[in-house]
Design an enzyme around this catalytic site. Sequence first.
Site, PDB file in Angstrom:
ATOM      1  N   GLY A 154       0.969  -1.090   0.012  1.00 27.70           N
ATOM      2  CA  GLY A 154       0.042  -0.104   0.092  1.00 27.70           C
ATOM      3  C   GLY A 154       0.930   1.420   0.077  1.00 27.70           C
ATOM      4  N   ARG A 155       0.290   2.405   0.563  1.00 29.63           N
ATOM      5  CA  ARG A 155       0.959   3.463   0.529  1.00 29.63           C
ATOM      6  C   ARG A 155       2.520   3.499   0.962  1.00 29.63           C
ATOM      7  NH1 ARG A 155      -4.373   6.026   1.509  1.00 29.63           N
ATOM      8  NH2 ARG A 155      -4.287   4.409   3.519  1.00 29.63           N
ATOM      9  N   ILE A 156       2.589   3.009   2.393  1.00 32.00           N
ATOM     10  CA  ILE A 156       3.913   2.647   2.888  1.00 32.00           C
ATOM     11  C   ILE A 156       4.791   1.820   2.355  1.00 32.00           C
ATOM     12  CG2 ILE A 156       4.901   2.121   5.381  1.00 32.00           C
ATOM     13  CD1 ILE A 156       2.192   3.342   6.732  1.00 32.00           C
ATOM     14  N   THR A 230       7.241  -3.113  10.952  1.00 33.31           N
ATOM     15  CA  THR A 230       6.778  -1.558  11.275  1.00 33.31           C
ATOM     16  C   THR A 230       5.376  -1.549  11.302  1.00 33.31           C
ATOM     17  OG1 THR A 230       6.978  -0.764   9.392  1.00 33.31           O
ATOM     18  CG2 THR A 230       8.735  -0.462  10.887  1.00 33.31           C
ATOM     19  N   ARG A 232       2.155  -4.048  12.546  1.00 34.06           N
ATOM     20  CA  ARG A 232       1.510  -4.036  13.899  1.00 34.06           C
ATOM     21  C   ARG A 232       1.804  -5.384  14.210  1.00 34.06           C
ATOM     22  NH1 ARG A 232       0.013   0.195  13.975  1.00 34.06           N
ATOM     23  NH2 ARG A 232      -1.822   1.122  14.187  1.00 34.06           N
ATOM     24  N   GLU A 261       1.492  -4.710  23.385  1.00 34.43           N
ATOM     25  CA  GLU A 261       2.508  -3.438  23.763  1.00 34.43           C
ATOM     26  C   GLU A 261       1.961  -2.869  24.958  1.00 34.43           C
ATOM     27  OE1 GLU A 261       2.704  -0.896  20.428  1.00 34.43           O
ATOM     28  OE2 GLU A 261       3.023  -2.176  18.942  1.00 34.43           O
ATOM     29  N   HIS A 279       7.713   1.222  19.047  1.00 35.87           N
ATOM     30  CA  HIS A 279       6.841   1.843  18.335  1.00 35.87           C
ATOM     31  C   HIS A 279       6.948   3.185  17.851  1.00 35.87           C
ATOM     32  CE1 HIS A 279       2.364   0.894  17.168  1.00 35.87           C
ATOM     33  NE2 HIS A 279       2.991   1.928  16.137  1.00 35.87           N
TER      34      HIS A 279
HETATM   35  C1  GLV Z   1       0.731   3.943  13.918  1.00 34.24           C
HETATM   36  O1  GLV Z   1       1.313   2.610  14.123  1.00 34.24           O
HETATM   37  C2  GLV Z   1      -0.286   4.067  13.096  1.00 34.24           C
HETATM   38  O2  GLV Z   1      -1.051   3.199  12.715  1.00 34.24           O
HETATM   39  O3  GLV Z   1      -0.547   5.188  12.758  1.00 34.24           O
END
Ligand code: GLV
Length: 313
Positions: A154-156, A230, A232, A261, A279
Amino acid sequence: MPSILVTRKLPSSVLAKLCAIGDVDVYDGEAPIGPAELKRRIAGKDAIVCLLTESIDAAVVDAAPGLKVIANVAVGFNNVDVEYARGRGIIVTNTPDVLTEPVADFTWALILALTRRLSEGERLIRRGGWKGWALDFMLGTDLRGKQLGLIGYGRIGRAVAARAPAFGLRVAFTSRRPADPSGAEPMSLDRLLNSSDVVSLHVPLTRETTHLIDRRALARMKRSACLINTARGPVVDEAALAWALKEHLIAGAALDVYEREPAVHPDLLPLENVLLAPHLGSATKETRTAMAELAVENVINVLRGRPPLTPVS
Ligand code: GLV
């Protein structure tokens, strides 16, 4: 005047925008608001600005019969029961886009730190263990010519891919999307796990992605490969990961997110081949302010009868 619950302190300039349009109740405890307090404070509210540390489940939604909008200050929204809220006619929004580039930067910070053994070296110095430069001391691995496998595109994921040419990696990805014009190669999950040198996770947390990286997936990876998360925490079975790292089935892992967490699986803590970050993916002043701002704009729009900017689709 509408009544708005904010579950954590926001930058004052952002909070001021909310205060201009409604009565704002800010929970200002250091720790996240507990479920009982959340249910008590949300009663009678028209809107909530919440964080990923709060579970907005059916019971919380039911405690607020007049709720119109849930604005999550995060791109991920696995902490919100979106289906239930929608069924009650409540709009749910998240904060995409504003954090894409910082999270991609941070993913590369983890890739570089892990493959060049940065946190391991820092720990060594701090405990007085460094004996000086040596030709074969604490050798990492080059990235040039290797394959970066992105699970989720996706975007990231795409922003992470865009940085790969600077470090000389080719990119493979798993996605439901069609092939990518950038030249990144779509692959099945199995093939990507089997052929990548760095595997980085960029999927949302859903029923399908929970423990996507389990013992079986880890055993598919190259022994020389690294895993980066990075996304979940529950996308990775932490116990399985600790086992794979201990048995050197993979070379290393860098984690920014965890299953429970702020707890971290105790078997991970003594391992040198895992880098643990608390996080921090989107944690820059600019980005966190932009996220809070976007969440607040969403609330303002909905309360004024306008469409939200970034509804969860
Ligand atoms: C951070 O973990 C987010 O989902 O923005």
